[in-house]
Scaffold this motif. Structure first.
Motif, PDB file in Angstrom:
ATOM      1  N   SER A 190       0.830  -1.204   0.000  1.00 40.65           N
ATOM      2  CA  SER A 190       0.000   0.000   0.000  1.00 40.65           C
ATOM      3  C   SER A 190       0.861   1.249   0.000  1.00 40.65           C
ATOM      4  CB  SER A 190      -0.917   0.014   1.229  1.00 40.65           C
ATOM      5  OG  SER A 190      -0.156  -0.034   2.429  1.00 40.65           O
ATOM      6  N   CYS A 191       2.045   1.134  -0.563  1.00 40.69           N
ATOM      7  CA  CYS A 191       3.028   2.219  -0.516  1.00 40.69           C
ATOM      8  C   CYS A 191       3.004   3.017  -1.814  1.00 40.69           C
ATOM      9  CB  CYS A 191       4.422   1.642  -0.268  1.00 40.69           C
ATOM     10  SG  CYS A 191       5.755   2.839  -0.381  1.00 40.69           S
ATOM     11  N   ASP A 192       3.163   4.313  -1.678  1.00 40.17           N
ATOM     12  CA  ASP A 192       3.313   5.173  -2.846  1.00 40.17           C
ATOM     13  C   ASP A 192       4.641   4.824  -3.523  1.00 40.17           C
ATOM     14  OD1 ASP A 192       3.869   7.309  -4.612  1.00 40.17           O
ATOM     15  OD2 ASP A 192       2.636   8.666  -3.425  1.00 40.17           O
ATOM     16  N   PRO A 193       4.646   4.641  -4.854  1.00 39.30           N
ATOM     17  CA  PRO A 193       5.907   4.286  -5.536  1.00 39.30           C
ATOM     18  C   PRO A 193       7.044   5.249  -5.258  1.00 39.30           C
ATOM     19  CG  PRO A 193       4.030   4.036  -7.023  1.00 39.30           C
ATOM     20  CD  PRO A 193       3.505   4.674  -5.774  1.00 39.30           C
ATOM     21  N   ARG A 194       6.732   6.507  -4.943  1.00 37.59           N
ATOM     22  CA  ARG A 194       7.785   7.476  -4.658  1.00 37.59           C
ATOM     23  C   ARG A 194       8.471   7.212  -3.323  1.00 37.59           C
ATOM     24  NH1 ARG A 194       4.060  12.685  -5.545  1.00 37.59           N
ATOM     25  NH2 ARG A 194       2.721  11.280  -4.377  1.00 37.59           N
ATOM     26  N   GLN A 195       7.888   6.345  -2.487  1.00 33.44           N
ATOM     27  CA  GLN A 195       8.466   6.057  -1.180  1.00 33.44           C
ATOM     28  C   GLN A 195       9.321   4.793  -1.166  1.00 33.44           C
ATOM     29  OE1 GLN A 195       5.300   5.897   1.718  1.00 33.44           O
ATOM     30  NE2 GLN A 195       4.293   7.722   0.943  1.00 33.44           N
ATOM     31  N   LEU A 196       9.377   4.068  -2.270  1.00 32.54           N
ATOM     32  CA  LEU A 196      10.025   2.755  -2.267  1.00 32.54           C
ATOM     33  C   LEU A 196      11.495   2.827  -1.859  1.00 32.54           C
ATOM     34  CD1 LEU A 196       8.539   1.017  -5.452  1.00 32.54           C
ATOM     35  CD2 LEU A 196       8.063   0.515  -3.047  1.00 32.54           C
ATOM     36  N   LYS A 197      12.215   3.834  -2.294  1.00 32.86           N
ATOM     37  CA  LYS A 197      13.645   3.931  -1.990  1.00 32.86           C
ATOM     38  C   LYS A 197      13.913   4.401  -0.565  1.00 32.86           C
ATOM     39  CE  LYS A 197      15.068   5.152  -6.725  1.00 32.86           C
ATOM     40  NZ  LYS A 197      15.770   6.195  -7.515  1.00 32.86           N
ATOM     41  N   HIS A 198      12.954   5.079   0.041  1.00 28.88           N
ATOM     42  CA  HIS A 198      13.200   5.756   1.311  1.00 28.88           C
ATOM     43  C   HIS A 198      13.271   4.775   2.490  1.00 28.88           C
ATOM     44  CE1 HIS A 198      12.432  10.002  -0.053  1.00 28.88           C
ATOM     45  NE2 HIS A 198      11.945   9.320  -1.068  1.00 28.88           N
TER      46      HIS A 198
END
Length: 373
Positions: A190-198
């Motif tokens: 349920s994660c925003d793709p922009r948060q994957l690296k963080h």
């Protein structure tokens, strides 16, 4: 058509001037048909030497006025086009690469403070070492923090950026390992793709996740103002990768830089907190505190740790393979290629830390980083 003492245009010159104006500006205010007919009638009058019904002076005056008006329109149109061409060049400024984030703390004009109420913590999911000024925490567990600034002005932001503590790794961005960053990982469903690296995420609903031009990742959160009866604002953070992950932080010490900023990204204050994300916070805390005490007692630098493999008797160091191997692989996709290169770099970095042979591994690690650029 020409006449001595007259400055009238010929028909061909008139048509050429009108075409140039129409091409430059796209519209003309003078009726070309009427203008052409008036000049044509005037030319016929000169050709036939019949001036009985032709008011020569008036016609010449009208033509001169029309000619002057047309020339003024052409000049204004050219000037407008030059301005339109210059303005975009003035607005497009080259982007400036973000520098390495500073690590020196300062309170600034707002007396910016980071508050960790570790005495109220039961120690189940995270612990704080006062000797090391360091947090040890489980992955995917909440770390509650509080921020205080005076006066509590509205419209300010807190940016949290996770960086490597050692200077030789500080220019490299801290990212999650490949396993934890995989889309099918439970933490990413349920994660925003922009948060994957963080690695670090904020629990505030208005958090925004940014990536600088140098690859460093940060989470930006609005502070607002403290509620009635409070002097600070609570803010929760969660970590989604471990320091021990080989293809990620690879056992390198990390810290989180918190900066107080305006909406124009002007830094007003800076605080930092060393954090280790691990499976056994209490065990790792006790181990590092003992190493720290040993360093203080001997008065020397922190001793280099030697990792012993199962089956190797104590007192014997791990044998290190100094052979150099070259790998020639064909990899599909630029991102996949960079991931393989970074993985090779992280493997060597981990071996350098375990064996204390950083100078030996350094040229090969630098070569791997050059290939990934």
């Amino acid at each position: 058509m020409t006449r001595e003492g007259s400055s009238l245009l010929t028909n061909s010159q008139e048509e050429q001037l009108l075409q140039e104006y129409a091409t430059t500006n796209g519209t003309i205010d003078i009726d070309p048909l009427q203008f052409s007919l008036s000049l044509g009638n005037l030319g016929d009058a000169f050709g036939s030497h019949s001036f009985a019904n032709c008011e020569y002076v008036n016609e010449q005056t009208n033509v001169e006025e029309d000619k002057l008006q047309l020339q003024q329109m052409l000049a204004m149109s050219n000037q407008q086009q030059m301005v339109q061409q210059i303005q975009p060049q003035q607005q497009q400024q080259p982007s400036i690469a973000a520098p390495i984030l500073g690590k020196d703390e300062f309170a600034g004009e707002y007396n910016f403070q980071l508050i960790l109420k570790h005495h109220q913590n039961n120690g189940k999911h995270w612990v704080y070492s006062e000797k090391l000024s360091k947090v040890f925490i489980h992955m995917e567990e909440v770390l509650p923090l509080h921020f205080q600034w005076t006066p509590p002005t509205d419209g300010l932001w807190v940016r949290a950026t996770m960086v490597y503590k050692l200077d030789q790794h500080r220019s490299q961005p801290v990212q999650r390992c490949h396993n934890h960053m995989a889309p099918d990982n439970n933490s990413n469903r349920s994660c925003d793709p922009r948060q994957l690296k963080h690695v670090i995420r904020g629990m505030h609903g208005a958090c925004t996740y940014e990536e600088a031009s140098n690859g460093h990742l940060s989470v930006l959160t609005p502070l607002g103002t403290p509620e009635a009866g409070m002097q600070n604002v609570p803010m929760d953070f969660v970590f989604y990768c471990k320091n021990s992950c080989t293809s990620g932080m690879n056992r390198r010490p990390t810290e989180v830089i918190f900066t107080l900023e305006t909406d124009q990204n002007k830094i007003l204050g800076r605080r930092k907190l060393e954090v280790r994300v691990c499976s056994c916070p209490k065990r790792d805390k006790e181990k590092e505190e003992k190493e720290h005490e040993s360093t203080l007692n001997t008065g020397s630098k922190k001793r280099k740790s030697t990792t012993l493999m199962p089956g190797i008797p104590p007192g014997k160091k791990l044998l290190m393979d100094k052979n150099v191997f070259e790998v020639n692989l064909k990899i599909l996709g630029r991102d996949n290629y960079n991931a393989v290169i970074r993985y090779a770099h992280d493997i060597m970095a981990g071996a350098a830390i375990r064996t204390g042979s950083y100078d030996l591994y350094k040229p090969y690690m630098e070569d791997a980083m050059r290939k990934s650029q």
